[in-house]
Every structure is written in C-alpha cells, then in structure tokens.
Design a protein around this motif. Sequence first.
Motif, mmCIF file in Angstrom:
data_model
loop_
_atom_site.group_PDB
_atom_site.id
_atom_site.type_symbol
_atom_site.label_atom_id
_atom_site.label_comp_id
_atom_site.label_asym_id
_atom_site.label_seq_id
_atom_site.Cartn_x
_atom_site.Cartn_y
_atom_site.Cartn_z
ATOM 1 N N PRO A 217 -45.960 -10.839 -18.813
ATOM 2 C CA PRO A 217 -47.349 -11.287 -18.675
ATOM 3 C C PRO A 217 -48.058 -10.626 -17.497
ATOM 4 O O PRO A 217 -47.423 -10.105 -16.593
ATOM 5 C CB PRO A 217 -47.211 -12.796 -18.465
ATOM 6 N N PRO A 218 -49.392 -10.675 -17.503
ATOM 7 C CA PRO A 218 -50.166 -10.021 -16.452
ATOM 8 C C PRO A 218 -50.170 -10.795 -15.141
ATOM 9 O O PRO A 218 -49.889 -11.990 -15.085
ATOM 10 C CB PRO A 218 -51.573 -9.980 -17.042
ATOM 11 N N MET A 219 -50.513 -10.059 -14.074
ATOM 12 C CA MET A 219 -50.746 -10.658 -12.775
ATOM 13 C C MET A 219 -52.106 -11.365 -12.849
ATOM 14 O O MET A 219 -53.112 -10.745 -13.209
ATOM 15 C CB MET A 219 -50.777 -9.572 -11.705
ATOM 16 N N VAL A 220 -52.142 -12.652 -12.538
ATOM 17 C CA VAL A 220 -53.382 -13.432 -12.555
ATOM 18 C C VAL A 220 -53.703 -13.827 -11.116
ATOM 19 O O VAL A 220 -52.871 -14.397 -10.422
ATOM 20 C CB VAL A 220 -53.249 -14.688 -13.441
ATOM 21 N N VAL A 221 -54.914 -13.501 -10.685
ATOM 22 C CA VAL A 221 -55.381 -13.785 -9.330
ATOM 23 C C VAL A 221 -56.648 -14.618 -9.464
ATOM 24 O O VAL A 221 -57.473 -14.369 -10.346
ATOM 25 C CB VAL A 221 -55.662 -12.471 -8.567
ATOM 26 N N TYR A 222 -56.800 -15.604 -8.577
ATOM 27 C CA TYR A 222 -57.959 -16.487 -8.682
ATOM 28 C C TYR A 222 -58.325 -17.088 -7.328
ATOM 29 O O TYR A 222 -57.513 -17.123 -6.418
ATOM 30 C CB TYR A 222 -57.692 -17.604 -9.699
ATOM 31 N N ARG A 223 -59.578 -17.551 -7.229
ATOM 32 C CA ARG A 223 -60.025 -18.311 -6.051
ATOM 33 C C ARG A 223 -59.674 -19.755 -6.338
ATOM 34 O O ARG A 223 -59.926 -20.262 -7.420
ATOM 35 C CB ARG A 223 -61.529 -18.177 -5.869
ATOM 36 N N GLY A 224 -59.080 -20.427 -5.373
ATOM 37 C CA GLY A 224 -58.658 -21.804 -5.575
ATOM 38 C C GLY A 224 -59.802 -22.743 -5.884
ATOM 39 O O GLY A 224 -60.966 -22.467 -5.586
ATOM 40 N N ASN A 225 -59.470 -23.867 -6.485
ATOM 41 C CA ASN A 225 -60.469 -24.867 -6.831
ATOM 42 C C ASN A 225 -60.929 -25.637 -5.599
ATOM 43 O O ASN A 225 -62.100 -25.607 -5.251
ATOM 44 C CB ASN A 225 -59.888 -25.829 -7.876
ATOM 45 N N SER A 226 -60.018 -26.300 -4.908
ATOM 46 C CA SER A 226 -60.392 -27.053 -3.715
ATOM 47 C C SER A 226 -60.148 -26.254 -2.436
ATOM 48 O O SER A 226 -60.669 -26.583 -1.381
ATOM 49 C CB SER A 226 -59.614 -28.371 -3.656
ATOM 50 N N ASP A 227 -59.350 -25.195 -2.524
ATOM 51 C CA ASP A 227 -59.047 -24.325 -1.392
ATOM 52 C C ASP A 227 -59.621 -22.943 -1.720
ATOM 53 O O ASP A 227 -59.231 -22.333 -2.708
ATOM 54 C CB ASP A 227 -57.528 -24.236 -1.209
ATOM 55 N N PRO A 228 -60.564 -22.424 -0.921
ATOM 56 C CA PRO A 228 -61.203 -21.143 -1.267
ATOM 57 C C PRO A 228 -60.331 -19.911 -1.018
ATOM 58 O O PRO A 228 -60.816 -18.792 -1.070
ATOM 59 C CB PRO A 228 -62.435 -21.124 -0.362
ATOM 60 N N SER A 229 -59.043 -20.119 -0.792
ATOM 61 C CA SER A 229 -58.134 -18.982 -0.628
ATOM 62 C C SER A 229 -57.985 -18.230 -1.950
ATOM 63 O O SER A 229 -58.283 -18.750 -3.020
ATOM 64 C CB SER A 229 -56.748 -19.464 -0.193
ATOM 65 N N VAL A 230 -57.494 -16.992 -1.849
ATOM 66 C CA VAL A 230 -57.163 -16.208 -3.043
ATOM 67 C C VAL A 230 -55.697 -16.518 -3.374
ATOM 68 O O VAL A 230 -54.829 -16.474 -2.504
ATOM 69 C CB VAL A 230 -57.373 -14.697 -2.803
ATOM 70 N N TRP A 231 -55.442 -16.831 -4.623
ATOM 71 C CA TRP A 231 -54.116 -17.247 -5.083
ATOM 72 C C TRP A 231 -53.598 -16.279 -6.130
ATOM 73 O O TRP A 231 -54.359 -15.720 -6.914
ATOM 74 C CB TRP A 231 -54.186 -18.648 -5.693
ATOM 75 N N TYR B 241 -61.891 -9.030 -2.665
ATOM 76 C CA TYR B 241 -62.678 -10.254 -2.778
ATOM 77 C C TYR B 241 -63.810 -10.219 -1.762
ATOM 78 O O TYR B 241 -63.778 -9.466 -0.791
ATOM 79 C CB TYR B 241 -61.794 -11.501 -2.573
ATOM 80 N N THR B 242 -64.832 -11.054 -2.004
ATOM 81 C CA THR B 242 -65.936 -11.188 -1.068
ATOM 82 C C THR B 242 -65.598 -12.325 -0.122
ATOM 83 O O THR B 242 -65.207 -13.404 -0.565
ATOM 84 C CB THR B 242 -67.244 -11.502 -1.819
ATOM 85 N N ASP B 243 -65.715 -12.092 1.176
ATOM 86 C CA ASP B 243 -65.306 -13.114 2.155
ATOM 87 C C ASP B 243 -66.084 -14.416 1.977
ATOM 88 O O ASP B 243 -67.047 -14.492 1.227
ATOM 89 C CB ASP B 243 -65.406 -12.582 3.581
ATOM 90 N N ARG B 244 -65.625 -15.429 2.655
ATOM 91 C CA ARG B 244 -66.180 -16.785 2.512
ATOM 92 C C ARG B 244 -67.672 -16.833 2.808
ATOM 93 O O ARG B 244 -68.404 -17.636 2.245
ATOM 94 C CB ARG B 244 -65.413 -17.738 3.432
ATOM 95 N N ALA B 245 -68.156 -15.982 3.683
ATOM 96 C CA ALA B 245 -69.582 -15.949 4.005
ATOM 97 C C ALA B 245 -70.400 -15.301 2.889
ATOM 98 O O ALA B 245 -71.616 -15.325 2.910
ATOM 99 C CB ALA B 245 -69.802 -15.194 5.316
ATOM 100 N N GLY B 246 -69.713 -14.712 1.905
ATOM 101 C CA GLY B 246 -70.421 -14.083 0.792
ATOM 102 C C GLY B 246 -71.058 -12.771 1.156
ATOM 103 O O GLY B 246 -72.129 -12.433 0.662
#
Length: 195
Positions: free
Chosen positions: A82-96, A135-140
């Motif tokens: 399967p592929p590598m899946v990367v996402y921004r967390g739901n309650s935690d804005p970290s990259v997972w 990714y774009t940092d937390r400040a956008g």
Amino acid sequence: DDEPAIICTSHTPALTAINGHLWLAFKGHNNPSIWIVALRERAAGIYELRRYGRLNHAETRRGPSMAGPTADPIAHVGVSKPPMVVYRGNSDPSVWLHSYMHSDHDLRLSETRSAFAPATAYDELRSQEARYVAYTDRAGQQVMFMHDFRPGRVGMPPGWSAPEPVPYAFTPRRPAMAVLDNVVWLAIKSRNTDD
C-alpha cells in the motif's frame, strides 16, 4: 453490470498508482477518518475493487496525501504494497505518517505544525527509496520540507530529516510536489497574488 461506487468526501482526495494498482485515499464526508481504496484493472478499462477500509488511528481535518509504497516492511497477498499516506492531524496540527505495521498508533513527524494538508512524493529511481513531505507551516505562510532515506545509504541514518524552510516559498495554501528523474519539484500558489 456492476453499479459504480459512490465515495463522498468533504476535501480533496489523494490518488496514486503503484505496480498496476490504483489507490485512492480520502477524508470521510461527515467524519475525520481517512479511508483507502485499492483498484486493479480486471480487463481493458474495467477495474475491480481490491481493498477498501478505514485507516486505523488516521484522522484529519483536511484531505490526505499519498505517494509511492509505504516503507513499512509488510507484505500484502493479492495486492501491491500500500501507499505512504501523510496527513495533517485532526485535533493535533502535526504532520502524521500512517503506519500499517503499528495497529495502535501512527508516526508523528517531529517538529511539524501544518496549516493545511501536506504534500508527499516518492523517488523510486534512487538506489535506496526516498520519500519526501512538504507542508505549509502553522502560520499559513512558509513551505517546509523534509525527507526520509531508507536505511542502507552510506553515511545516512534511517528516519526523517528535521523540517527545513524552502527558500522563497511562501503560500497561503497547501503545496504540491512530485519527483522526476531524481529531482523534487514543488508547486505553490503565490502568497500575495494568483501567480
């Protein structure tokens, strides 16, 4: 005839192809879960569903990103890795990074805080596979970049690099990324104009 599948999502899905299989990942329509679908061509132009399911512990407020096969040392019978899946967390804005190996947790990429969904790319032409995340940092504003070189490269420890800012790459949206001939390409919307 088979009825077409209807997939509902509130954000942009991710799509990738690995070894003749088409993979689709998407955020649930009314929930933060990430779902994944694998399709394989059964006959010319006719695809069949090979795998479908919710990724354990993967929750996001944005659409996921995916590319290349996972680095997890797992085997799947009847379906490509399967592929590598990367996402921004739901309650935690970290990259997972989704882990297929660990049923109880995903990997939080250290020191990351993202305003939007991340981008990911995979380079299969290197002597050792390489995976990339932007990714774009937390400040956008600032686009950040990190990479993972698989163990075995001389002088390169396994694991992800620390995030580094991409020079002159500022955007109020998510970046896009691809690899062509061992070169990582990054595309962004301009911070102040539509350029």
